[in-house]
Design a protein around this motif. Structure first.
Motif, PDB file in Angstrom:
ATOM      1  N   UNK A 192     -30.981  -4.149  56.887  1.00 39.75           N
ATOM      2  CA  UNK A 192     -29.273  -4.585  57.686  1.00 39.75           C
ATOM      3  C   UNK A 192     -28.474  -4.340  56.588  1.00 39.75           C
ATOM      4  N   UNK A 193     -28.738  -3.340  55.102  1.00 41.71           N
ATOM      5  CA  UNK A 193     -27.588  -3.031  54.079  1.00 41.71           C
ATOM      6  C   UNK A 193     -26.531  -4.299  54.144  1.00 41.71           C
ATOM      7  N   UNK A 194     -27.368  -6.059  53.861  1.00 38.03           N
ATOM      8  CA  UNK A 194     -26.263  -6.570  53.633  1.00 38.03           C
ATOM      9  C   UNK A 194     -27.183  -7.123  52.420  1.00 38.03           C
ATOM     10  N   UNK A 195     -26.368  -7.970  51.809  1.00 34.09           N
ATOM     11  CA  UNK A 195     -26.610  -7.056  50.029  1.00 34.09           C
ATOM     12  C   UNK A 195     -26.443  -8.406  49.526  1.00 34.09           C
ATOM     13  N   UNK A 196     -27.065 -10.061  49.928  1.00 32.76           N
ATOM     14  CA  UNK A 196     -26.853 -11.191  49.426  1.00 32.76           C
ATOM     15  C   UNK A 196     -27.966 -11.217  48.557  1.00 32.76           C
ATOM     16  N   UNK A 197     -28.617 -11.962  47.809  1.00 23.55           N
ATOM     17  CA  UNK A 197     -29.433 -12.692  46.805  1.00 23.55           C
ATOM     18  C   UNK A 197     -29.982 -13.477  48.242  1.00 23.55           C
ATOM     19  N   UNK A 198     -31.050 -13.927  47.700  1.00 27.20           N
ATOM     20  CA  UNK A 198     -31.742 -15.254  48.128  1.00 27.20           C
ATOM     21  C   UNK A 198     -32.667 -16.190  47.194  1.00 27.20           C
ATOM     22  N   UNK A 199     -32.058 -17.359  47.273  1.00 27.22           N
ATOM     23  CA  UNK A 199     -32.691 -18.511  46.467  1.00 27.22           C
ATOM     24  C   UNK A 199     -34.218 -19.179  46.774  1.00 27.22           C
ATOM     25  N   UNK A 200     -34.974 -19.606  45.750  1.00 26.26           N
ATOM     26  CA  UNK A 200     -36.783 -20.322  45.937  1.00 26.26           C
ATOM     27  C   UNK A 200     -36.590 -21.483  44.788  1.00 26.26           C
ATOM     28  N   UNK A 201     -37.083 -22.035  46.103  1.00 27.63           N
ATOM     29  CA  UNK A 201     -37.240 -23.481  45.135  1.00 27.63           C
ATOM     30  C   UNK A 201     -38.554 -22.761  43.871  1.00 27.63           C
ATOM     31  N   UNK A 202     -38.527 -22.939  42.549  1.00 24.52           N
ATOM     32  CA  UNK A 202     -40.199 -22.941  41.815  1.00 24.52           C
ATOM     33  C   UNK A 202     -40.253 -24.815  41.118  1.00 24.52           C
TER      34      UNK A 202
END
Ligand code: C2E
Ligand code: MG
Ligand code: MG
Ligand code: MG
Length: 277
Positions: free
Chosen positions: A107-117
Motif C-alpha cells: 500500500x506504499x504505507x511506511x508505518x512501523x509495527x510494534x509487537x509485544x515480546x
C-alpha cells in the motif's frame, strides 16, 4: 501426574479460590490447542502524531474461545507466560506482524509495527536466530519492526539479554519500553541501551491534566525522553484534554480508544487502502 498434584493442591483452598485456579487451569489446557484450531487472531491499534497522521501501530493478540467467547489478554497472557506457551504464541504474532508489514508495503504505507515480546521469548537461546529466520522467510523489513519490552526484562540485567538486544538492533529492529514507569527498574539502562522509544503507561495518562501527581510524572518523563532523544508514545488516551496536554508537552505519538480501538488487521488495511497517506 502434574495434573493430580494440581488437583490435590486445589482441594486445600477455599471454594472461591478453587474455581479461580480451575479457571486458570482450563485456560492453559484450551490455550494449548487455540493456535492449531485457528482461535487466535491479531488486532491492531494505530498511533497518531500531532497532525493526526498514523505513525505506527501495535499488534495485540486476541483469543475467541468456542464456548466462552472472547477471552481478555489480561486473563490469558499471564497464563501463557507462566506455562511457556507465550513462546510459540509470540512467534506467531511476530510472523503476523511481518506479513502485515508486507501488506503495508504494497500500500506504499511506511508505518512501523510494534509487537509485544515476552521475557520468556528472550530467554530462548536461539531467539535472535529465530527472528532472523522469520525475517528471511517472509522478506519483511526489520527496520519497520519495534519490539515492546517491559522494564522487568531489563531489571534481570542478564548479559545475554543485552547481547541479544544488540544483535536484534544490528538487524534493524528498534526497542520500546512498554508500560514505562510501572516497573521497579533503575533508569540506568537508558544510558546503556540503545532504546528507541518509551510508552507512558495508561495509569499515568488517566490522570492528566487534572491530577497533579500524574501531570508531574508525565511532564518529567517527556523531559527526560527529550534528553535521551527517545520517542514517546502515550498509551490509553481517551479524551481530548489528554490529547491537548500531551501534544502541548511534546509527546510524539498517541494511542488510545479516543482515536481508535484495536481492530482486525484486515479491517485496518482496507481503511488505509482507501485513505490518503
Ligand atoms: P499493552 O501492551 O500495554 O497494550 C495496551 C493495552 O491497552 C491493550 O489491551 C489495549 O487494548 C489497551 N488500550 C488501548 N487503548 C486504550 C484506552 O484508551 N483505554 C483503555 N482502557 N485501554 C486501552 P489488551 O489488548 O487487552 O492487552 C493487554 C496486555 O496483554 C498488553 O498490554 C500486553 O501486555 C499483553 N499482550 C497483548 N498481546 C500480546 C502479545 O502478542 N504478546 C505479549 N507478550 N503480550 C501481549
Ligand atoms: Mg504493548
Ligand atoms: Mg502498555
Ligand atoms: Mg501491558
Amino acid at each position: 501426574h502434574a495434573k493430580s498434584t494440581g488437583a490435590n493442591r486445589v482441594a486445600a483452598f477455599e471454594p472461591g479460590m478453587q474455581t479461580e485456579i480451575e479457571k486458570l487451569f482450563l485456560i492453559e489446557e484450551d490455550l494449548k490447542t487455540a493456535l492449531a484450531l485457528g482461535q487466535l487472531s491479531v488486532h491492531v491499534q494505530p498511533q497518531y502524531n500531532n497532525a493526526r497522521a498514523v505513525i505506527g501501530a501495535e499488534l495485540l493478540m486476541r483469543w475467541t474461545h468456542p464456548e466462552r467467547g472472547p477471552v481478555s489478554p489480561a486473563d490469558f497472557i499471564p497464563v501463557a507466560e507462566t506455562s511457556g506457551l507465550i513462546v510459540p504464541l509470540g512467534e506467531w504474532v511476530l510472523e503476523q506482524a511481518m506479513q502485515t508489514l508486507l501488506a503495508l508495503e504494497r500500500l506504499a504505507c511506511d508505518v512501523s509495527l510494534s509487537v509485544n515480546v515476552s521475557p520468556r521469548q528472550f530467554r530462548q537461546l536461539d531467539f535472535v536466530d529465530r527472528v532472523r529466520a522469520l525475517l528471511q522467510r517472509t522478506g519483511a523489513r526489520a527496520d519497520r519492526l519495534i519490539f515492546e519490552i517491559t522494564e522487568g526484562l531489563l531489571v534481570e540485567r542478564s548479559d545475554s539479554v543485552l547481547v541479544q538486544m544488540n544483535e536484534l538492533i544490528a538487524l534493524g529492529i528498534r526497542f520500546s519500553i512498554d508500560d514505562f514507569g510501572t516497573g521497579f527498574s533503575s533508569l540506568g539502562y537508558l544510558k546503556r541501551l540503545p532504546i528507541h522509544e518509551i510508552k507512558i503507561d495508561r495509569s499515568f495518562i488517566n490522570g492528566v491534566p487534572d491530577d497533579e501527581g500524574d501531570v508531574a510524572i508525565v511532564r518529567s518523563v517527556l523531559l527526560m525522553a527529550r534528553q535521551f532523544r527517545l520517542q514517546v508514545i502515550a498509551e490509553g488516551v481517551e479524551d481530548q484534554r489528554q490529547v491537548d496536554f500531551l501534544f502541548a508537552n511534546g509527546c510524539e505519538g498517541l494511542q488510545g480508544f479516543l482515536f481508535s480501538r484495536p481492530q482486525a488487521v484486515d479491517h485496518w488495511l482496507a481503511e488505509l487502502a482507501l485513505a490518503p497517506h
